[in-house]
Design a protein around this motif. Structure first.
Motif, mmCIF file in Angstrom:
data_model
loop_
_atom_site.group_PDB
_atom_site.id
_atom_site.type_symbol
_atom_site.label_atom_id
_atom_site.label_comp_id
_atom_site.label_asym_id
_atom_site.label_seq_id
_atom_site.Cartn_x
_atom_site.Cartn_y
_atom_site.Cartn_z
ATOM 1 N N TRP A 108 -0.217 8.312 -22.421
ATOM 2 C CA TRP A 108 -0.640 8.308 -21.131
ATOM 3 C C TRP A 108 -0.279 6.586 -20.696
ATOM 4 O O TRP A 108 -0.835 5.883 -20.093
ATOM 5 C CB TRP A 108 -2.186 8.128 -20.877
ATOM 6 N N ARG A 109 0.947 6.384 -21.373
ATOM 7 C CA ARG A 109 1.319 4.992 -21.031
ATOM 8 C C ARG A 109 1.666 5.021 -19.605
ATOM 9 O O ARG A 109 2.245 5.698 -19.088
ATOM 10 C CB ARG A 109 2.870 4.747 -21.915
ATOM 11 N N MET A 110 1.556 3.687 -18.758
ATOM 12 C CA MET A 110 1.838 3.435 -17.616
ATOM 13 C C MET A 110 2.242 2.029 -17.376
ATOM 14 O O MET A 110 1.535 1.264 -16.675
ATOM 15 C CB MET A 110 0.632 3.864 -16.708
ATOM 16 N N PRO A 111 3.493 1.886 -17.917
ATOM 17 C CA PRO A 111 3.667 0.427 -17.985
ATOM 18 C C PRO A 111 4.262 -0.228 -16.504
ATOM 19 O O PRO A 111 4.317 -1.262 -16.231
ATOM 20 C CB PRO A 111 5.323 0.303 -18.723
ATOM 21 N N PHE A 125 0.837 -1.282 0.026
ATOM 22 C CA PHE A 125 -0.010 -0.025 -0.088
ATOM 23 C C PHE A 125 0.945 1.315 0.005
ATOM 24 O O PHE A 125 0.420 2.307 -0.458
ATOM 25 C CB PHE A 125 -0.845 -0.077 1.302
ATOM 26 N N SER A 126 2.206 1.232 0.354
ATOM 27 C CA SER A 126 3.182 2.416 0.229
ATOM 28 C C SER A 126 3.367 2.646 -1.128
ATOM 29 O O SER A 126 3.557 3.811 -1.424
ATOM 30 C CB SER A 126 4.459 1.789 1.035
ATOM 31 N N ALA A 127 2.975 1.763 -2.353
ATOM 32 C CA ALA A 127 3.213 1.950 -3.597
ATOM 33 C C ALA A 127 1.659 2.342 -4.293
ATOM 34 O O ALA A 127 1.678 2.489 -5.582
ATOM 35 C CB ALA A 127 3.848 1.199 -4.237
ATOM 36 N N TYR A 128 0.870 2.477 -3.475
ATOM 37 C CA TYR A 128 -0.471 3.161 -3.902
ATOM 38 C C TYR A 128 -0.814 4.631 -4.088
ATOM 39 O O TYR A 128 -0.077 5.253 -3.257
ATOM 40 C CB TYR A 128 -1.706 2.556 -3.038
ATOM 41 N N GLY A 129 -1.340 4.850 -4.998
ATOM 42 C CA GLY A 129 -2.009 6.380 -5.032
ATOM 43 C C GLY A 129 -3.497 6.357 -5.235
ATOM 44 O O GLY A 129 -3.862 5.132 -5.486
ATOM 45 N N SER A 130 -4.117 7.254 -4.885
ATOM 46 C CA SER A 130 -5.606 7.497 -4.862
ATOM 47 C C SER A 130 -5.827 8.893 -5.260
ATOM 48 O O SER A 130 -5.316 9.800 -5.123
ATOM 49 C CB SER A 130 -6.110 7.202 -3.548
ATOM 50 N N VAL A 131 -7.249 8.718 -6.020
ATOM 51 C CA VAL A 131 -7.986 9.852 -6.361
ATOM 52 C C VAL A 131 -9.259 9.935 -5.853
ATOM 53 O O VAL A 131 -10.045 8.924 -5.986
ATOM 54 C CB VAL A 131 -7.921 9.899 -8.164
ATOM 55 N N ASP A 163 -3.638 17.219 -14.586
ATOM 56 C CA ASP A 163 -2.298 17.386 -14.714
ATOM 57 C C ASP A 163 -1.585 16.350 -13.506
ATOM 58 O O ASP A 163 -0.721 15.471 -13.560
ATOM 59 C CB ASP A 163 -1.586 18.794 -14.475
ATOM 60 N N ARG A 164 -2.220 16.529 -12.375
ATOM 61 C CA ARG A 164 -1.825 15.720 -11.255
ATOM 62 C C ARG A 164 -2.311 14.360 -11.368
ATOM 63 O O ARG A 164 -1.361 13.495 -10.971
ATOM 64 C CB ARG A 164 -2.294 16.345 -9.664
ATOM 65 N N TYR A 165 -3.320 14.084 -12.000
ATOM 66 C CA TYR A 165 -3.600 12.723 -11.913
ATOM 67 C C TYR A 165 -2.527 12.158 -12.973
ATOM 68 O O TYR A 165 -2.143 11.039 -12.970
ATOM 69 C CB TYR A 165 -5.110 12.614 -12.655
ATOM 70 N N HIS A 166 -2.251 12.843 -14.322
ATOM 71 C CA HIS A 166 -1.257 12.354 -15.123
ATOM 72 C C HIS A 166 0.017 11.881 -14.436
ATOM 73 O O HIS A 166 0.856 10.841 -14.701
ATOM 74 C CB HIS A 166 -1.142 13.002 -16.203
ATOM 75 N N ASN A 192 3.943 8.062 -12.403
ATOM 76 C CA ASN A 192 5.052 8.147 -11.536
ATOM 77 C C ASN A 192 5.547 6.799 -11.248
ATOM 78 O O ASN A 192 4.915 6.025 -10.921
ATOM 79 C CB ASN A 192 4.399 8.625 -9.979
ATOM 80 N N PRO A 193 7.065 6.456 -11.458
ATOM 81 C CA PRO A 193 7.651 5.243 -11.592
ATOM 82 C C PRO A 193 7.452 4.525 -10.195
ATOM 83 O O PRO A 193 7.450 3.271 -9.905
ATOM 84 C CB PRO A 193 9.027 5.435 -11.778
#
Length: 952
Positions: A786-789, A689-695, A737-740, A745-746
Motif C-alpha cells: 500500500w505504498r503511496m509515495p 484540485f485536478s490532482a485530487y481523488g475522493s472516496v 480494489d478501486r480505493y487501492h 495512481n501516479p
C-alpha cells in the motif's frame, strides 16, 4: 495516635505496595514527614493482616519495615516465631527434605518443579527444617564420602530455588538458604574446588545481603566479607564474567553499607560498578550491562546534587544510565519479534525517564529532547524506515508472496463479514433466526476466528522478514543537526516535546531565540529569549510539578479515554446518553488539563514570538485536542514581537491554545523527519484540485442514511473545487480494489475520504476504513503493497482516524499514522467520532483556505475558527441550499419510482433522497428554534477533533 496520622500511614503503605520496583526510596523521601516509629509499627500490623488473609506482599512489607527501622536506628520488628513441628513431626520434615532433593535432581536446573513442590508443602518451610537439613546432609556425607561433592551441587541448586521462592515466610526462607550455603562450604573448600567455593561464597553473600533477621549492619558486613573471599578466586584474568558479577554484587553491598565512612562506601560502590562495566558491555552482555548500569544510575540518582568523585550525582547517574540504554537498544536490536522488542523497551522505560530527569537537572536540555525521541515511537519509526526503503527497491520474495496472502486473507474476512443478502438466511419476522441460520452464523464466526488467527500469524512472518528486524538495516537515533533542521526555515515555530516521568511531566521546547534577546533574557541565561549556545538554537524546559505518570497519564486514561470507550459501547447499543455526557464534560476535562500543564506560564516564559507549534505528545496526551485547551485571559494577548495570526483573530476572540498558535501534532520528531526527507522541504506543495481523488459514502445509501447525508453535503464541495469525476469513488463504487487503485495512481496527489471508520483499541492493526465491499485495515496500510509515495495530502473526514491506545513506550498506531507510514506527507485526521454536518462544513472551510494558498496548519486553524463562529442562521442557510439542490432530483426520482412494479425497491434513489431531505429538514427545523446568532458548533467536540500531522 490520631486517626488522620493512621490514615496517612495506611496511604503511604499502599503507595509502597503499588509503586514500581526500585522506587520505594523515592516514595519514602517524598513522604519523609511520615517516616518514623509509628510507620514501622503500622507496616508490621499491615504485614500481619496480609499474612492472615493469605495475600501477597506480607513478607516484602515486613522486610521493608525492617529496613526503615534500621535507617531510623530502631531494632527490627520482632519476627513471628517458627511453628512447632506439628503433625508428622521430624519424620515429616525429613520426608519433605528428601522429596525436595529428589524433585530438584529429577528436573535438574528447572526452578518451576521445585517451586511447585514447595508450594504443596508450605507447612514444612520454616526454621524447623534447618536442623533436619543439617542432620540429613551429615548422614549422607558420612555414608557416601565419594559422592559428597556432587551432592553439594544438588543441595546448592535446592537452596538457590528456595531463597528465591516467593511464597512462605521470606525471613525463614533466607535463614534456611544461609544454613544451606554454609553446609555446602563444609565440603566445597577453597583448596579442593576453588571455583565452586567462590560460587557458593557469592551466593552466601547475596543471601546475607537480603537477610531480614539479625542486625542489618552485621548482615551487610558478612556479605562484603563473602564477596571479598569470592574475588580471591574470581580474578579478572581467569574468570572475567564471574569477576564482573561479583564486583557488581560487592558494589551493591557497599552502597547499602551502614558501617564505615559513607563517602568511602560510596566510592567503593562506584569503583565496583565501573569495574564490572569494563566486562559487562552493551555489545557483549547487554542484560548484565543493563543491570550494572542501572545500579550505578540509581546510586547517582539518589545522590542528586551531592558531589562525589568530583561530579554531581546526576552526572554519575547518566554515566550508568547511558550504558544501560545502549544495552537495552542492543537487546532490542537482537530481538527478531515486534512483541519482544516492545517488551524490552517497556521493561526498561524507567531508565530513559530517569536519564531524562538527570539531563534536566544538569540543564542539558538539548540532550533531554533528543532522549525523548530515543525513547518513543520506535516501532512506528522502524515501520516508516522500511516502507521508505521499498520505495527505492523491489519487494523481494518470499515477502511479496506473504503480502499478497495477507491481502487475500483480508478479502476472505471482508466477504464473510459482508455476506450477500439472501432471503433464505433471515426469518420472515425479522426478529429471530431459524435453526439453519444459527448454524450458518456459528460456522461464519468460527471461520472468521480462524482467518483472524491466520492473519496474525502471517503478519508476524511478514515482520520477521523486515530488514530492520532481521538486522540488515539500522535506524539511528535522531541527531541534533537532524532535529534542528526540521525548524531551520521556521523562525516563529517551536517544537514542544512532552514526557512524563514518575514524578513530573516535562515539556522540552526547541526554537530559534529572538534576535538580540530581551532585557530579561540578559539577566537570565536560561531564558529561551536569549541567543543560545547550541548553534543558534534555544532549548528550554517547562516542568509540570507533581504531574508524573500516575498523576497525569493515569488521570487522562481514567477521565478521558475510558469514559469515551464506555460511551461508544453504549452508543453501539443505541444508548446515546453516555456519549452526550462525554461531550458535555469535555470542557471541564480540558480546563483541568490546561491547569495541570500550566499553559499560561509555558506561553509567557517560553513561547513569546512564536505563532506555530509542532507538538510531540506523550502516551495519553496523544488523544487530547490541544487546539481546545483553554487559556486564561492573561495568556491571550499577543506580544508585539510575534508574527501576525491569521484573519479573524483579535482581542476577545482568543480563548484556546489553537487560537494563539497554529498546530501540528506528530507521534515523534523522527516521524516528521521522514516526511521532510520525502519532500526535502518543511512544506509540501499546494496540490491542484485536478490532482485530487475522493472516496465518498463508500456504501449503500439506502441502508446508511448518515453517510448518504454526508455524501450529499460534500457534493457541492467536490463540484465547487473541481475534483474530477473520474477520480471520485461514490457509494457502492467505493470498493477496496478501486480505493487501492486510486491511492496508488501516479496522477493522484491528494485524497479526501468521507465515510465510516473506527479504531480498534485492543488490536490497532484491525483499525479500519469501511468501504462498500469490506474494510482497509491499518495492518494493510503498514504493509508495503500500500505504498503511496506520490501522495502529498490525505484528509480522513471519518471517525476515530487518529484514535489509538498508546503504551508505556509511547508507540501509538492509528489510521492517520498508517497513511504517514505509507508515504503521505501530510494527514488530517480525527480524534473521536465526529458529527457529519460539522465535519462537512469544516472540510469546506479547510479547502477554501487551501485554495487561497494558506499552508496546512493555517488552513486548519482558520477552518476551526470559522466552524466555531457559524451561527444558526448560517448553518440553516447552508442546509437549505443543500435541500433546494435535492428538490429537482427528488422530483425526477419520484417519477421513476412510480413506474416501478409493486413492491417498489427500498434502495430506489427516490427513497434515499427523500430520507436525506427528511433528515435535513428536521435538523434545519431544530436550528430554527434557537436564536439566529446562536453558534451550534462552538463546543470543542465539533471543531477540535481534527488534527494535522506532517508537513506544512
Amino acid at each position: 495516635m490520631d486517626e488522620a496520622r493512621v490514615q496517612a500511614y495506611l496511604e503511604l503503605i499502599q503507595e509502597l505496595l503499588s509503586c514500581p520496583g526500585g522506587q520505594e526510596a523515592a516514595v519514602l523521601t517524598q513522604r519523609r514527614e511520615l517516616v518514623d516509629g509509628g510507620l514501622v509499627a503500622m507496616m508490621g500490623q499491615v504485614a500481619e493482616m496480609l499474612r492472615r488473609e493469605g495475600r501477597p506482599n506480607a513478607d516484602w512489607l515486613e522486610q521493608m519495615a525492617g529496613q526503615v527501622a534500621q535507617r531510623l536506628g530502631m531494632p527490627s520488628p520482632p519476627q513471628p516465631p517458627s511453628p512447632r513441628m506439628g503433625e508428622g513431626g521430624e519424620e515429616g520434615y525429613q520426608r519433605f527434605f528428601v522429596g525436595l532433593l529428589q524433585t530438584s535432581q529429577e528436573d535438574w536446573g528447572q526452578q518451576e518443579p521445585v517451586w511447585r513442590y514447595l508450594s504443596q508443602n508450605l507447612q514444612y518451610l520454616n526454621l524447623n527444617l534447618i536442623p533436619v537439613m543439617e542432620q540429613g546432609v551429615g548422614q549422607f556425607i558420612a555414608a557416601n564420602p565419594e559422592s559428597a561433592l556432587g551432592f553439594m551441587g544438588l543441595l546448592e541448586n535446592v537452596v538457590i530455588d528456595l531463597k528465591d521462592f516467593p511464597l512462605g515466610n521470606r525471613a525463614d526462607n533466607l535463614e534456611i538458604a544461609i544454613a544451606g550455603y554454609q553446609l555446602v562450604l563444609r565440603v566445597r573448600t577453597r583448596q579442593q574446588t576453588p571455583e565452586l567455593w567462590a560460587q557458593t561464597q557469592n551466593n552466601l553473600a547475596i543471601a546475607y545481603g537480603d537477610r531480614i533477621r539479625g542486625d542489618r549492619a552485621d548482615n551487610l558486613e558478612r556479605a562484603i566479607a563473602a564477596y571479598t573471599l569470592a574475588l580471591e578466586i574470581y580474578t579478572r584474568e581467569d574468570f572475567p564474567q564471574d569477576w564482573a558479577m561479583t564486583q557488581n554484587n560487592l558494589a551493591n553491598a557497599y552502597y547499602a553499607r551502614i558501617r564505615g565512612d559513607r563517602a568511602d562506601n560510596l566510592e567503593q560502590a562506584i569503583a565496583g560498578y565501573r569495574a564490572a562495566l569494563d566486562i559487562r558491555t552493551p555489545t557483549t552482555n547487554p542484560l548484565d550491562c543493563l543491570q550494572t548500569g542501572c545500579n550505578l544510575g540509581k546510586l547517582g540518582f539518589t545522590l542528586g546534587k551531592e558531589v562525589i568523585d568530583d561530579q554531581t550525582g546526576w552526572a554519575l547517574a547518566l554515566e550508568g544510565y547511558q550504558v544501560a540504554m545502549e544495552a537495552v537498544e542492543q537487546s532490542r536490536a537482537w530481538a527478531t519479534d515486534d512483541r519482544r522488542r516492545q517488551e524490552i523497551l517497556e521493561n526498561a522505560i524507567g531508565v530513559y525517564a530517569n536519564a531524562l530527569q538527570c539531563h534536566i537537572e544538569l540543564k542539558q536540555y538539548d540532550q533531554a529532547i533528543l532522549l525523548t525521541e530515543r525513547a518513543r515511537s520506535r516501532h512506528l519509526v522502524e515501520l516508516m524506515a522500511t516502507a521508505d526503503l521499498y520505495d527505492k527497491t523491489a519487494i523481494p520474495e518470499p515477502l511479496a508472496t506473504y503480502l499478497q496472502q495477507y491481502e487475500d486473507l483480508q478479502g476472505q474476512i471482508n466477504r464473510l463479514q459482508n455476506p450477500p443478502q439472501d432471503s433464505g438466511n433471515l426469518a420472515s419476522s425479522g426478529s429471530s433466526l431459524r435453526p439453519e441460520t444459527l448454524r450458518v452464523v456459528k460456522s461464519r464466526s468460527e471461520k472468521l476466528q480462524d482467518l483472524q488467527a491466520r492473519k496474525i500469524d502471517l503478519w508476524q512472518q511478514i515482520r520477521r522478514l523486515d530488514p530492520i528486524l532481521a538486522g540488515e538495516q539500522e535506524v539511528s537515533p535522531l541527531s541534533w543537526p537532524e532535529l534542528t533542521h526540521l525548524l531551520a526555515d521556521l523562525p516563529t515555530t517551536a517544537l514542544v516535546s512532552f514526557y512524563s516521568t514518575n514524578d513530573h511531566t516535562h515539556l522540552l521546547i526547541l526554537r530559534k531565540p529572538i534576535p538580540g534577546g530581551e532585557p530579561e533574557a540578559d539577566q537570565n541565561p536560561d531564558s529561551p529569549l536569549a541567543p543560545g549556545d547550541l548553534g543558534g538554537w534555544a532549548c528550554t524546559v517547562h516542568t509540570c510539578k507533581n504531574q508524573g505518570y500516575q498523576q497525569l497519564q493515569t488521570w487522562l486514561r481514567d477521565q478521558w479515554l475510558i469514559p469515551y470507550q464506555n460511551a461508544m459501547n453504549a452508543y453501539g447499543r443505541k444508548d446515546q446518553q453516555p456519549f452526550q455526557e462525554w461531550q458535555n464534560t469535555m470542557a471541564d476535562r480540558l480546563q483541568e488539563l490546561a491547569d495541570r500543564l500550566d499553559l499560561n506560564t509555558l506561553i509567557h516564559q517560553h513561547l513569546q514570538g512564536i505563532d506555530e507549534l509542532i507538538l510531540i505528545p506523550h502516551i495519553f496526551l496523544h488523544l487530547i485536542p490541544f487546539a481546545a485547551l483553554p487559556l486564561s485571559p492573561s495568556a491571550s494577548p499577543l506580544p508585539e514581537s510575534a508574527s501576525p495570526l491569521p484573519e479573524g483573530e483579535g482581542p476577545g476572540v482568543r480563548e484556546y491554545l489553537g487560537d494563539r498558535f497554529r498546530l501540528r501534532i506528530l507521534p515523534s520528531a523522527n516521524i516528521l523527519k521522514y516526511c521532510h526527507d520525502r519532500q526535502n522541504s518543511p512544506s509540501a506543495p499546494l496540490v491542484p484540485f485536478s490532482a485530487y481523488g475522493s472516496v465518498e459514502g463508500a456504501g449503500d445509501p439506502s441502508t446508511d442514511p448518515a453517510m448518504a447525508i454526508a455524501r450529499s453535503l460534500f457534493e457541492p464541495i467536490a463540484q465547487h473545487f473541481g475534483i474530477p469525476d473520474q477520480h471520485r469513488l461514490l457509494d457502492l463504487k467505493a470498493t477496496r480494489d478501486r480505493y487501492h487503485a486510486l491511492i496508488t495512481n501516479p496522477q493522484i496527489q491528494a485524497v479526501h475520504s468521507i465515510h465510516h471508520a473506527s479504531a480498534q483499541l485492543d488490536n490497532p492493526l484491525n483499525s479500519a476504513l469501511y468501504l462498500a465491499d469490506g474494510t482497509i485495515t491499518l495492518g494493510q496500510l503498514l504493509s508495503y503493497q500500500w505504498r503511496m509515495p506520490q501522495i502529498q495530502d490525505i484528509f480522513l473526514a471519518a471517525c476515530e482516524t487518529n484514535l489509538g491506545n498508546p503504551n508505556i513506550s509511547d508507540d501509538i498506531l492509528t489510521l492517520g499514522s498508517g497513511f504517514l507510514c505509507a508515504g503521505a506527507r501530510s494527514v488530517v485526521s480525527t480524534l473521536w467520532s465526529v458529527d457529519a454536518i460539522a465535519t462537512t462544513l469544516f472540510c469546506q472551510f479547510y479547502y477554501y483556505e487551501r485554495q487561497l494558498g494558506r499552508d496546512r496548519p493555517t488552513a486548519l486553524h482558520n477552518a476551526q475558527g470559522e466552524l466555531r463562529r457559524q451561527t444558526n442562521e448560517q448553518v440553516a442557510t447552508y442546509l437549505q441550499k443543500t435541500i433546494k439542490s435535492l428538490r429537482n432530483p427528488l422530483k425526477l426520482a419520484y417519477e421513476d419510482w412510480r413506474k416501478q412494479p409493486i413492491p417498489r425497491p427500498e434502495s430506489h434513489p427516490y427513497r434515499v433522497i427523500n430520507a436525506i431531505l427528511s433528515t435535513l429538514d428536521t435538523k434545519a427545523s431544530r436550528l430554527s428554534k434557537n436564536p439566529a446568532d446562536f453558534q451550534p458548533f462552538a463546543s470543542p467536540y465539533y471543531w477540535s477533533a481534527f488534527i494535522l500531522q506532517g508537513l506544512r
